[in-house]
Design an enzyme around this catalytic site. Structure first.
Site, mmCIF file in Angstrom:
data_model
loop_
_atom_site.group_PDB
_atom_site.id
_atom_site.type_symbol
_atom_site.label_atom_id
_atom_site.label_comp_id
_atom_site.label_asym_id
_atom_site.label_seq_id
_atom_site.Cartn_x
_atom_site.Cartn_y
_atom_site.Cartn_z
ATOM 1 N N GLY A 10 21.241 5.608 51.919
ATOM 2 C CA GLY A 10 22.158 4.457 52.479
ATOM 3 C C GLY A 10 22.583 4.816 53.801
ATOM 4 O O GLY A 10 23.009 6.018 54.005
ATOM 5 N N ALA A 11 22.416 3.791 54.764
ATOM 6 C CA ALA A 11 22.473 3.928 56.096
ATOM 7 C C ALA A 11 23.446 3.191 56.831
ATOM 8 O O ALA A 11 23.484 2.593 57.835
ATOM 9 C CB ALA A 11 21.252 3.695 57.181
ATOM 10 N N ASP A 34 17.306 3.502 53.656
ATOM 11 C CA ASP A 34 18.154 2.455 53.319
ATOM 12 C C ASP A 34 17.060 1.403 53.024
ATOM 13 O O ASP A 34 15.918 1.353 53.337
ATOM 14 C CB ASP A 34 19.012 1.816 54.486
ATOM 15 C CG ASP A 34 20.121 0.902 54.020
ATOM 16 O OD1 ASP A 34 21.174 1.356 54.141
ATOM 17 O OD2 ASP A 34 19.847 -0.132 53.581
ATOM 18 N N ARG A 89 38.279 -0.437 43.140
ATOM 19 C CA ARG A 89 37.230 0.209 43.249
ATOM 20 C C ARG A 89 36.194 -0.233 42.008
ATOM 21 O O ARG A 89 34.898 -0.124 41.959
ATOM 22 C CB ARG A 89 37.398 1.835 43.142
ATOM 23 C CG ARG A 89 37.890 2.346 44.686
ATOM 24 C CD ARG A 89 38.129 3.848 44.344
ATOM 25 N NE ARG A 89 38.861 4.411 45.466
ATOM 26 C CZ ARG A 89 40.306 4.383 45.676
ATOM 27 N NH1 ARG A 89 41.265 3.801 44.895
ATOM 28 N NH2 ARG A 89 40.874 5.016 46.949
ATOM 29 N N ASN A 96 26.911 -1.697 41.492
ATOM 30 C CA ASN A 96 26.654 -0.388 42.045
ATOM 31 C C ASN A 96 25.846 0.686 41.058
ATOM 32 O O ASN A 96 25.193 1.636 41.411
ATOM 33 C CB ASN A 96 27.903 0.578 42.681
ATOM 34 C CG ASN A 96 28.204 -0.129 44.164
ATOM 35 O OD1 ASN A 96 27.431 -0.972 44.491
ATOM 36 N ND2 ASN A 96 29.259 0.350 44.625
ATOM 37 N N ASN A 121 31.145 4.024 45.212
ATOM 38 C CA ASN A 121 32.284 3.699 44.076
ATOM 39 C C ASN A 121 31.772 3.015 43.182
ATOM 40 O O ASN A 121 30.690 2.180 43.131
ATOM 41 C CB ASN A 121 33.250 3.105 44.825
ATOM 42 C CG ASN A 121 34.515 3.989 45.141
ATOM 43 O OD1 ASN A 121 34.805 5.218 44.707
ATOM 44 N ND2 ASN A 121 35.142 3.422 46.462
ATOM 45 N N HIS A 176 39.354 9.108 41.064
ATOM 46 C CA HIS A 176 39.275 8.584 42.429
ATOM 47 C C HIS A 176 39.671 7.201 42.403
ATOM 48 O O HIS A 176 39.023 6.229 42.480
ATOM 49 C CB HIS A 176 38.152 8.734 43.193
ATOM 50 C CG HIS A 176 38.123 8.240 44.390
ATOM 51 N ND1 HIS A 176 39.137 8.529 45.232
ATOM 52 C CD2 HIS A 176 37.218 7.240 45.011
ATOM 53 C CE1 HIS A 176 39.062 8.047 46.356
ATOM 54 N NE2 HIS A 176 37.822 7.069 46.335
#
Ligand code: TXD
Length: 320
Positions: A10-11, A34, A89, A96, A121, A176
């Site tokens: 992930g960039a 990425d 989230r 995700n 997340n 979280h």
């Protein structure tokens, strides 16, 4: 001696900041990965072009090929979509979850011995899915959230009490999310319990509650201000602290999402607890004694993670 290798999957906003911090701290050779290859390559080149100014001697490359991430010592994962204003989230779960499966497939054979830090997340469920999909041992797969949440809590307290943030010893545990658990009764300022500051009228119970609530919504506050994404400087700094403790065998005790196998009365779940991070990965899950209120709040937070885990299992029964 062979440089350490740090691959950042992930960039984007956090990934680029991770790369910059890792380079400046000379933690190891950095590979930015990425799906959008140009993003990874462009950020790697841009950071590399600052090396003469900041004086770091770090190899940086960008790629969209997992082969280039092979044999990493540390992998930090931010691949995924961030929140937009008004999103929780948990709203990111379905998208995700699919992305973390792709990432797990990409790293499990090329870097089976890496220490893997997940940031994507909804953190507590995504890190568990990553561990299950990748088969990397539980003590080498960890989630970044508590370090960030604790940093927010300490910052708000230091501003309120006008004390150096370095003098504040505290931690935030649990999931979280909105049920995360700051521990005021385990918060110390220059060695003095926070309760003394309340007794002396330096901070009221109401203000403390407001600070706890602001900590819980710390991410949403930044999302609302940015409008186009979520926080990235403090999340990146948090991930780097965890990576550094592993790479340098610092054995720091940090609040992180770790696999619980009986600790705190919980089994087969990831949640934010104090862990010791050294060259063995998560070398110890620290069980702090919780008073009645703290245990109740911790269990509420764990149950929120369990509910989201059930939702994830409905999306992918392989997560059972
Ligand atoms: O405390 C915490 N854990 C949280 C985590 C703190 C802040 C942000 N949190 C989460 O991190 C956020 O909700 C997101 O799920 C991740 C990443 O946030 P970031 O702000 O870095 O998102 P960006 O800028 O959109 O970057 C994500 C990058 C983007 O460049 C995509 O092209 C890439 O992820 N991406 C992928 N890379 C590899 N493989 C796949 N499949 C992929 N899909 C997207």
């Amino acid at each position: 001696m062979q440089n350490k290798k740090i691959s950042l999957i992930g960039a984007g906003q956090i990934g680029g900041t991770l790369a910059h911090l890792a380079a400046i701290k000379e933690l190891g050779d950095v590979v930015l990965f990425d799906l959008v290859a140009g993003l990874a390559k462009g950020k790697a080149l841009d950071i590399a072009q600052s090396s003469a100014i900041d004086g770091f001697n770090t190899s940086l490359m960008g790629t969209d090929n997992y082969v280039d991430t092979a044999n990493s010592d540390v992998i930090i994962i931010t691949a995924g979509v961030p929140r937009k204003p008004g999103m929780t989230r948990d709203d990111l779960l379905s998208t995700n979850l699919k992305i973390i499966k792709q990432v797990a497939d990409g790293i499990k054979d090329t870097s089976p011995n890496a220490f893997v830090i997940c940031i994507t997340n909804p953190l507590d469920v995504i890190v568990m899915a990553l561990q299950k999909y990748s088969g990397i041992p539980e003590n080498k797969v960890i989630g970044m959230a508590g370090v960030l949440d604790t940093s927010r809590y300490k910052y708000f307290l230091s501003q309120e009490l006008n004390v150096p943030i370095s003098e504040i010893d505290a931690f935030v545990l649990g999931g979280h999310g909105d049920t995360m658990v700051p521990f005021p009764n385990k918060t110390f300022i220059s060695g003095k319990p926070l309760s003394k500051y309340i007794e002396n009228g330096k901070i009221s119970h109401q203000r403390l509650e407001e600070i706890i609530n602001r900590t819980r919504s710390g991410g949403a506050e930044v999302v609302k201000l940015l409008e186009t994404g979520s926080a990235f400087y403090a999340p990146a700094a948090s991930g780097i602290e965890m990576a550094e403790s592993y790479l340098k065998d610092q054995k720091k005790v940090l609040p992180c999402a770790a696999y619980l196998n009986g600790q705190y009365g919980q089994n087969n779940i990831y949640a934010g607890v104090p862990v010791k991070i050294g060259s063995g990965g998560i070398e110890e899950v620290i069980e702090v004694s919780l008073d009645e209120d703290e245990k109740k709040n911790f269990d509420v937070s764990i149950n929120a993670v369990k509910e989201l885990l059930d939702a994830a299992k409905k999306i992918d029964p392989n997560l059972e």
